[in-house]
Design a protein around this motif. Structure first.
Motif, short mmCIF file in Angstrom:
data_model
loop_
_atom_site.label_atom_id
_atom_site.label_comp_id
_atom_site.label_asym_id
_atom_site.label_seq_id
_atom_site.Cartn_x
_atom_site.Cartn_y
_atom_site.Cartn_z
N LEU A 100 12.38 -4.45 15.71
CA LEU A 100 11.24 -4.02 13.99
C LEU A 100 10.34 -4.99 13.36
O LEU A 100 9.43 -4.74 12.75
N GLU A 101 10.86 -6.22 13.89
CA GLU A 101 9.67 -7.33 13.54
C GLU A 101 8.00 -7.37 14.13
O GLU A 101 7.24 -7.52 13.75
N ASP A 102 8.62 -6.52 15.22
CA ASP A 102 7.26 -6.07 16.55
C ASP A 102 6.19 -5.07 15.37
O ASP A 102 5.41 -5.23 15.31
N LEU A 103 7.52 -4.48 15.36
CA LEU A 103 7.32 -3.04 14.33
C LEU A 103 6.15 -3.43 13.23
O LEU A 103 5.22 -2.72 13.43
N TYR A 104 6.75 -4.10 12.63
CA TYR A 104 5.87 -4.75 11.18
C TYR A 104 4.53 -5.29 11.02
O TYR A 104 3.87 -5.01 10.82
N THR A 105 4.85 -5.73 12.41
CA THR A 105 3.50 -6.88 12.67
C THR A 105 2.63 -5.62 12.96
O THR A 105 1.43 -6.55 12.40
N THR A 106 2.80 -4.04 14.22
CA THR A 106 1.66 -3.71 13.77
C THR A 106 1.01 -3.28 12.84
O THR A 106 -0.31 -2.85 12.88
N GLY A 107 1.17 -3.33 11.49
CA GLY A 107 1.15 -3.48 10.56
C GLY A 107 0.97 -1.42 10.80
O GLY A 107 0.94 -0.49 9.77
N PHE A 108 2.35 -0.67 11.34
CA PHE A 108 2.63 1.00 11.34
C PHE A 108 2.77 0.99 9.75
O PHE A 108 2.58 2.39 9.59
N TYR A 109 4.01 0.37 9.01
CA TYR A 109 4.46 0.84 7.54
C TYR A 109 3.12 1.16 7.04
O TYR A 109 3.24 2.03 5.28
N ASP A 110 2.32 -0.72 6.48
CA ASP A 110 1.60 -0.21 5.81
C ASP A 110 0.21 1.10 6.09
O ASP A 110 -0.06 1.37 5.32
N TYR A 111 0.07 1.32 7.17
CA TYR A 111 -0.51 2.18 8.26
C TYR A 111 0.14 3.29 7.06
O TYR A 111 -0.71 4.15 6.44
N MET A 112 0.85 3.86 7.37
CA MET A 112 1.89 5.21 6.37
C MET A 112 1.43 4.79 4.78
O MET A 112 1.34 5.95 4.80
N ASP A 113 1.17 4.33 4.76
CA ASP A 113 1.99 3.76 3.04
C ASP A 113 0.42 4.03 1.88
O ASP A 113 0.45 4.09 1.21
N SER A 114 -0.57 3.50 3.26
CA SER A 114 -1.93 3.94 2.82
C SER A 114 -2.34 5.34 2.91
O SER A 114 -3.22 5.39 2.31
N GLY A 115 -1.40 6.01 3.63
CA GLY A 115 -1.88 7.75 3.59
C GLY A 115 -2.34 8.06 5.13
O GLY A 115 -3.45 9.17 4.91
N ALA A 116 -2.46 6.93 6.16
CA ALA A 116 -2.86 7.36 6.68
C ALA A 116 -2.14 8.35 8.11
O ALA A 116 -0.73 8.74 7.13
N VAL A 117 -2.60 9.34 8.73
CA VAL A 117 -1.74 9.49 9.32
C VAL A 117 -1.73 8.73 10.87
O VAL A 117 -2.45 8.22 10.92
N VAL A 118 0.15 8.66 10.95
CA VAL A 118 0.12 7.86 11.68
C VAL A 118 0.40 8.74 13.26
O VAL A 118 1.92 9.31 12.95
N ALA A 119 0.36 8.08 14.40
CA ALA A 119 0.77 8.67 15.61
C ALA A 119 1.49 7.95 16.59
O ALA A 119 0.81 6.17 16.69
N ALA A 120 2.77 7.66 17.18
CA ALA A 120 2.79 7.06 18.37
C ALA A 120 3.24 7.15 19.26
O ALA A 120 4.22 8.05 19.85
N GLU A 121 2.15 6.83 20.55
CA GLU A 121 2.62 7.10 22.01
C GLU A 121 4.61 5.64 22.50
O GLU A 121 3.95 4.89 21.32
N TRP A 122 5.00 6.41 22.92
CA TRP A 122 5.81 5.77 23.33
C TRP A 122 7.06 5.04 22.72
O TRP A 122 8.12 3.65 22.43
N SER A 123 7.15 6.42 21.53
CA SER A 123 7.68 6.14 20.25
C SER A 123 9.25 6.08 20.76
O SER A 123 10.19 6.17 20.07
N GLU A 124 9.75 5.82 21.55
CA GLU A 124 11.06 5.50 22.13
C GLU A 124 11.53 4.42 21.71
O GLU A 124 12.91 3.73 21.29
N ASN A 125 10.28 3.28 21.68
CA ASN A 125 11.24 2.32 21.69
C ASN A 125 10.95 1.65 20.25
O ASN A 125 11.60 0.97 20.40
N ILE A 126 10.81 2.92 19.20
CA ILE A 126 10.85 2.43 18.01
C ILE A 126 11.97 3.48 17.13
O ILE A 126 11.79 3.38 16.40
#
Ligand SMILES: Nc1ncnc2c1ncn2[C@@H]1O[C@H](COP(=O)(O)OP(=O)(O)O)[C@@H](O)[C@H]1O
Ligand SMILES: [Mg+2]
Length: 142
Positions: free
Chosen positions: A84-110
């Motif tokens: 989860l720490e890695d995921l936060y660092t990527t900005g994943f949640y920030d992009y979601m909150d900013s209204g981007a459409v967000v796609a994740a390849e290898w989503s098995e990992n998250i």
């Protein structure tokens, strides 16, 4: 759930373009399917369908590519993301909150860090040019 068979890369790109019509700010699309399945091809269709002015390319090295346009699209590769720490660092949640459409390849990992609702796209390699694409979270694409 909807299942599609594609026979070449262009058909997979076209499916991504069709899916884009269902996406709204903050939508999350979680991809599964191994190396060379066609996840990046599908995402390039999403980028086209959203009207992005940047062409989608594999985010393997950058972890996230962001495409500009009327709807911003943040395209992640989670291959090296395991916590989860890695995921936060990527900005994943920030992009979601900013209204981007967000796609994740290898989503098995998250998978354990994703909150519903999100759209799941699994791409199975049938043979060299054939893919079986299962979309969960949308009944059928128009
Ligand atoms: N039906 C198909 N759909 C998508 N890609 C296909 C298909 N048939 C063959 N391919 C090839 O498979 C590869 C998919 O690459 P890519 O989209 O980068 O996969 P991934 O991101 O899942 O690793 C490309 O070389 C593409 O030309
Ligand atoms: Mg890829």
């Amino acid at each position: 759930m909807a299942v599609y068979i594609t026979h070449n890369k262009e058909e997979t790109v076209a499916l991504g373009r069709r899916l884009a019509a269902y996406l709204t700010p903050g939508s999350v699309i979680a991809f599964t399917g191994g190396l060379g399945a066609g996840k990046t091809a599908f995402c390039s269709g999403i980028a086209q369908g959203l009207g992005c002015i940047d062409e989608a390319t594999s985010p393997t090295f950058a972890i996230v590519n962001v495409y500009r346009g009327p709807q911003v699209f943040a395209h992640f590769d989670m291959y090296r993301i395991n916590s989860l720490e890695d995921l936060y660092t990527t900005g994943f949640y920030d992009y979601m909150d900013s209204g981007a459409v967000v796609a994740a390849e290898w989503s098995e990992n998250i998978a354990e860090f994703l909150d519903e609702p999100f759209i799941k796209v699994d791409i199975a390699h049938v043979d060299e040019n054939t893919r079986r694409i299962t979309i969960i979270g949308i009944d059928a694409l128009q």
